[in-house]
Design a protein around this motif. Sequence first.
Motif, PDB file in Angstrom:
ATOM      1  N   PRO A 312       0.842  -1.202   0.000  1.00 55.65           N
ATOM      2  CA  PRO A 312       0.000   0.000   0.000  1.00 55.65           C
ATOM      3  C   PRO A 312       0.879   1.254   0.000  1.00 55.65           C
ATOM      4  O   PRO A 312       1.956   1.271   0.593  1.00 55.65           O
ATOM      5  N   ILE A 313       0.425   2.307  -0.661  1.00 57.51           N
ATOM      6  CA  ILE A 313       1.234   3.509  -0.804  1.00 57.51           C
ATOM      7  C   ILE A 313       0.406   4.748  -0.529  1.00 57.51           C
ATOM      8  O   ILE A 313      -0.762   4.831  -0.910  1.00 57.51           O
ATOM      9  N   ILE A 314       1.007   5.723   0.146  1.00 60.52           N
ATOM     10  CA  ILE A 314       0.403   7.033   0.349  1.00 60.52           C
ATOM     11  C   ILE A 314       1.319   8.058  -0.297  1.00 60.52           C
ATOM     12  O   ILE A 314       2.535   8.026  -0.112  1.00 60.52           O
ATOM     13  N   VAL A 315       0.730   8.935  -1.106  1.00 60.61           N
ATOM     14  CA  VAL A 315       1.493   9.895  -1.916  1.00 60.61           C
ATOM     15  C   VAL A 315       1.028  11.304  -1.606  1.00 60.61           C
ATOM     16  O   VAL A 315      -0.182  11.581  -1.583  1.00 60.61           O
ATOM     17  N   PHE A 316       1.981  12.200  -1.386  1.00 54.86           N
ATOM     18  CA  PHE A 316       1.724  13.629  -1.249  1.00 54.86           C
ATOM     19  C   PHE A 316       2.481  14.353  -2.353  1.00 54.86           C
ATOM     20  O   PHE A 316       3.665  14.084  -2.583  1.00 54.86           O
ATOM     21  N   HIS A 317       1.811  15.295  -3.033  1.00 56.25           N
ATOM     22  CA  HIS A 317       2.497  16.057  -4.069  1.00 56.25           C
ATOM     23  C   HIS A 317       1.781  17.389  -4.275  1.00 56.25           C
ATOM     24  O   HIS A 317       0.560  17.434  -4.395  1.00 56.25           O
ATOM     25  N   GLY A 318       2.570  18.464  -4.323  1.00 58.87           N
ATOM     26  CA  GLY A 318       2.013  19.778  -4.598  1.00 58.87           C
ATOM     27  C   GLY A 318       1.747  19.958  -6.078  1.00 58.87           C
ATOM     28  O   GLY A 318       2.587  19.607  -6.908  1.00 58.87           O
ATOM     29  N   ASP A 319       0.576  20.521  -6.427  1.00 55.73           N
ATOM     30  CA  ASP A 319       0.283  20.692  -7.850  1.00 55.73           C
ATOM     31  C   ASP A 319       0.975  21.906  -8.445  1.00 55.73           C
ATOM     32  O   ASP A 319       0.865  22.167  -9.655  1.00 55.73           O
ATOM     33  N   ALA A 320       1.732  22.640  -7.620  1.00 54.90           N
ATOM     34  CA  ALA A 320       2.546  23.737  -8.124  1.00 54.90           C
ATOM     35  C   ALA A 320       4.036  23.447  -7.926  1.00 54.90           C
ATOM     36  O   ALA A 320       4.859  24.366  -7.893  1.00 54.90           O
ATOM     37  N   ARG A 327       2.737  15.334 -12.054  1.00 53.52           N
ATOM     38  CA  ARG A 327       2.400  14.130 -12.823  1.00 53.52           C
ATOM     39  C   ARG A 327       3.055  12.900 -12.214  1.00 53.52           C
ATOM     40  O   ARG A 327       2.507  11.787 -12.292  1.00 53.52           O
ATOM     41  N   ASN A 328       4.207  13.084 -11.581  1.00 54.79           N
ATOM     42  CA  ASN A 328       4.895  11.957 -10.959  1.00 54.79           C
ATOM     43  C   ASN A 328       4.088  11.354  -9.820  1.00 54.79           C
ATOM     44  O   ASN A 328       4.091  10.135  -9.620  1.00 54.79           O
ATOM     45  N   GLY A 329       3.399  12.187  -9.056  1.00 55.44           N
ATOM     46  CA  GLY A 329       2.535  11.672  -8.004  1.00 55.44           C
ATOM     47  C   GLY A 329       1.392  10.853  -8.578  1.00 55.44           C
ATOM     48  O   GLY A 329       1.031   9.797  -8.047  1.00 55.44           O
ATOM     49  N   GLU A 330       0.822  11.328  -9.684  1.00 57.49           N
ATOM     50  CA  GLU A 330      -0.252  10.585 -10.347  1.00 57.49           C
ATOM     51  C   GLU A 330       0.256   9.238 -10.854  1.00 57.49           C
ATOM     52  O   GLU A 330      -0.450   8.221 -10.766  1.00 57.49           O
ATOM     53  N   GLN A 331       1.482   9.239 -11.393  1.00 54.32           N
ATOM     54  CA  GLN A 331       2.036   7.994 -11.913  1.00 54.32           C
ATOM     55  C   GLN A 331       2.308   6.982 -10.807  1.00 54.32           C
ATOM     56  O   GLN A 331       2.156   5.769 -11.019  1.00 54.32           O
ATOM     57  N   LEU A 332       2.703   7.442  -9.642  1.00 59.18           N
ATOM     58  CA  LEU A 332       2.871   6.541  -8.507  1.00 59.18           C
ATOM     59  C   LEU A 332       1.556   5.844  -8.177  1.00 59.18           C
ATOM     60  O   LEU A 332       1.515   4.625  -7.947  1.00 59.18           O
ATOM     61  N   ILE A 333       0.475   6.607  -8.172  1.00 55.93           N
ATOM     62  CA  ILE A 333      -0.835   6.039  -7.872  1.00 55.93           C
ATOM     63  C   ILE A 333      -1.287   5.113  -9.001  1.00 55.93           C
ATOM     64  O   ILE A 333      -1.797   4.007  -8.758  1.00 55.93           O
ATOM     65  N   ASP A 334      -1.100   5.537 -10.244  1.00 50.30           N
ATOM     66  CA  ASP A 334      -1.494   4.699 -11.382  1.00 50.30           C
ATOM     67  C   ASP A 334      -0.792   3.341 -11.331  1.00 50.30           C
ATOM     68  O   ASP A 334      -1.403   2.297 -11.588  1.00 50.30           O
ATOM     69  N   ALA A 335       0.514   3.366 -11.019  1.00 48.38           N
ATOM     70  CA  ALA A 335       1.268   2.116 -10.953  1.00 48.38           C
ATOM     71  C   ALA A 335       0.748   1.221  -9.837  1.00 48.38           C
ATOM     72  O   ALA A 335       0.635   0.004  -9.995  1.00 48.38           O
ATOM     73  N   ALA A 336       0.428   1.829  -8.689  1.00 45.64           N
ATOM     74  CA  ALA A 336      -0.087   1.057  -7.560  1.00 45.64           C
ATOM     75  C   ALA A 336      -1.437   0.421  -7.902  1.00 45.64           C
ATOM     76  O   ALA A 336      -1.690  -0.745  -7.588  1.00 45.64           O
ATOM     77  N   LEU A 337      -2.300   1.164  -8.576  1.00 43.76           N
ATOM     78  CA  LEU A 337      -3.621   0.638  -8.915  1.00 43.76           C
ATOM     79  C   LEU A 337      -3.521  -0.439  -9.988  1.00 43.76           C
ATOM     80  O   LEU A 337      -4.242  -1.440  -9.943  1.00 43.76           O
ATOM     81  N   ALA A 338      -2.613  -0.252 -10.959  1.00 43.56           N
ATOM     82  CA  ALA A 338      -2.450  -1.249 -12.008  1.00 43.56           C
ATOM     83  C   ALA A 338      -1.951  -2.568 -11.449  1.00 43.56           C
ATOM     84  O   ALA A 338      -2.239  -3.642 -11.992  1.00 43.56           O
ATOM     85  N   SER A 339      -1.208  -2.502 -10.338  1.00 42.13           N
ATOM     86  CA  SER A 339      -0.651  -3.711  -9.738  1.00 42.13           C
ATOM     87  C   SER A 339      -1.510  -4.264  -8.614  1.00 42.13           C
ATOM     88  O   SER A 339      -1.178  -5.286  -8.035  1.00 42.13           O
ATOM     89  N   ALA A 340      -2.589  -3.578  -8.287  1.00 41.02           N
ATOM     90  CA  ALA A 340      -3.472  -4.067  -7.226  1.00 41.02           C
ATOM     91  C   ALA A 340      -4.091  -5.395  -7.644  1.00 41.02           C
ATOM     92  O   ALA A 340      -4.188  -5.710  -8.830  1.00 41.02           O
ATOM     93  N   ILE A 341      -4.486  -6.170  -6.673  1.00 41.56           N
ATOM     94  CA  ILE A 341      -5.084  -7.474  -6.954  1.00 41.56           C
ATOM     95  C   ILE A 341      -6.300  -7.292  -7.864  1.00 41.56           C
ATOM     96  O   ILE A 341      -7.248  -6.597  -7.521  1.00 41.56           O
ATOM     97  N   GLY A 342      -6.229  -7.884  -9.039  1.00 42.73           N
ATOM     98  CA  GLY A 342      -7.319  -7.748  -9.988  1.00 42.73           C
ATOM     99  C   GLY A 342      -7.234  -6.524 -10.866  1.00 42.73           C
ATOM    100  O   GLY A 342      -8.059  -6.348 -11.763  1.00 42.73           O
ATOM    101  N   THR A 382      -9.257  -1.567   4.394  1.00 45.13           N
ATOM    102  CA  THR A 382      -7.908  -1.072   4.169  1.00 45.13           C
ATOM    103  C   THR A 382      -7.789  -0.525   2.754  1.00 45.13           C
ATOM    104  O   THR A 382      -8.415  -1.018   1.814  1.00 45.13           O
ATOM    105  N   ALA A 383      -6.962   0.471   2.599  1.00 43.53           N
ATOM    106  CA  ALA A 383      -6.792   1.140   1.314  1.00 43.53           C
ATOM    107  C   ALA A 383      -5.654   0.522   0.529  1.00 43.53           C
ATOM    108  O   ALA A 383      -4.655   0.068   1.083  1.00 43.53           O
ATOM    109  N   VAL A 384      -5.789   0.514  -0.796  1.00 43.59           N
ATOM    110  CA  VAL A 384      -4.709   0.118  -1.684  1.00 43.59           C
ATOM    111  C   VAL A 384      -3.740   1.276  -1.845  1.00 43.59           C
ATOM    112  O   VAL A 384      -2.519   1.107  -1.877  1.00 43.59           O
ATOM    113  N   ALA A 385      -4.290   2.500  -1.945  1.00 39.87           N
ATOM    114  CA  ALA A 385      -3.463   3.691  -2.141  1.00 39.87           C
ATOM    115  C   ALA A 385      -4.228   4.911  -1.646  1.00 39.87           C
ATOM    116  O   ALA A 385      -5.462   4.904  -1.562  1.00 39.87           O
ATOM    117  N   GLU A 386      -3.460   5.950  -1.349  1.00 38.17           N
ATOM    118  CA  GLU A 386      -4.042   7.213  -0.897  1.00 38.17           C
ATOM    119  C   GLU A 386      -3.245   8.351  -1.528  1.00 38.17           C
ATOM    120  O   GLU A 386      -2.020   8.365  -1.453  1.00 38.17           O
TER     121      GLU A 386
END
Length: 431
Positions: A312-320, A327-342, A382-386
């Motif tokens: 599970p991963i929690i990501v913080f990133h400022g949009d400025a 975009r790197n924060g979004e990619q961290l979440i995208d990768a985590a969701l793509a690898s989630a079970i199912g 429980t969360a997969v990502a935040e």
Amino acid sequence: MDWKHNLNQLLGNATELVRKGQLADATRAIQQALGGAFANPATATTAPPTGATLRSTGPQPAPQAPGAATASRWRTGFASADVEDAVVSDGPDKGHPGAGPSHSEPPAFAAPKATTGRPAELPGSFTRVAFSYPGAPQDHYYLYVPPGANAGTPMPLVLMLHGCTQNPQDFATGTGMNAAAAPANALVLYPAQPGSANPKGCWNWFRPTDQQRGAGEPAVLVAMAREVMARHPVDSRRVYVAGLSAGGAMAAVLGREYPDVFAAVGVHSGLQAGAAHNVMGALSAMKNGAKPGPAAHAGAHQSATSALPPRPIIVFHGDADGTVHARNGEQLIDAALASAIGGTRNVQQEEQTGRSPGGKSYTRTVYYRTADSAGPSAPGKTAVAEHWVLHGGGHAWAGGHAGGSHTDPGGVNATREILRFFLAHPQQAGR
């Protein structure tokens, strides 16, 4: 010539030098470019806040780490030092003695030297601890031991990875993690990256030999964690890793390579594992996000623990963030969701918006498996990502203390939220 044009021209020169193999000259050109970019009055910080001191302090007195005097000077928001996460040569830096061995591949799980019989640090202490590992320049780390450690109960362990130009004491001060960890009776380990491994004290998150299990910096960092686990009562189901910027990128690498060690990962203003494999790739990823490709996707890497699901991963990133694009924060979440079970088809989300006590707004999105239909706030869910998007936030630790570098005291309390997320995600048996 305006500063933006000058920046682009200097970075173009650096690119050409890299192509010619003149890595040291390219490094100097990149440093010049990045330093010049932040001469712009709109983004530069010229003075510390009123009443602030110029000295980094920890929750408890501790000996000053080598090189800490230069690393603890004031830097907030978009100061020039914030952009140097990738300003190193692509390969061992021959200008720094001992740098070469740091990029060799030490034996996996090799035991640290000279630790047998050494007394454990006292409860309530924040101590500089000598450390030795075959072929590595890292010679110490700092360890916070909570006051309740004398109870003998196995404790959580949080590995905290500083950003470039920082050191363990500065990072402990800026994040306030020690104070947050005390009520949770958690140990906090702060590795120190020496200048011999990287001129700016960055973790080398973009070098291939420092992105592999059992090799380079990941092996050294895990060896530090294992040493602490051998000398203190640690709950092996509750070992976590978090970091800022270059430290956040290395935290992502550790989460990918050692899912059997770390139960959850926290990344603040960082990049996904495999985002880059050289200096120019690192600069590109920092500016625009990682380019699509097999190395940038979770699940592409095969290791002895590849059968384990991602942590599970929690990501913080400022949009400025002008240093590491949001975009790197979004990619961290995208990768985590793509690898989630199912995969993503089995993931749902809940979103909330809010504002910190300091007036900074944010959007928090929690992702959880479809099977957890009651949502992440329900008991036992429980969360997969935040994902926390910090609106108007720059390259700085949200809610941090002004006494440390790279902090945004007015932001939401990232330290408290990361620790809360960690403690809600112990390692599950067989997962």
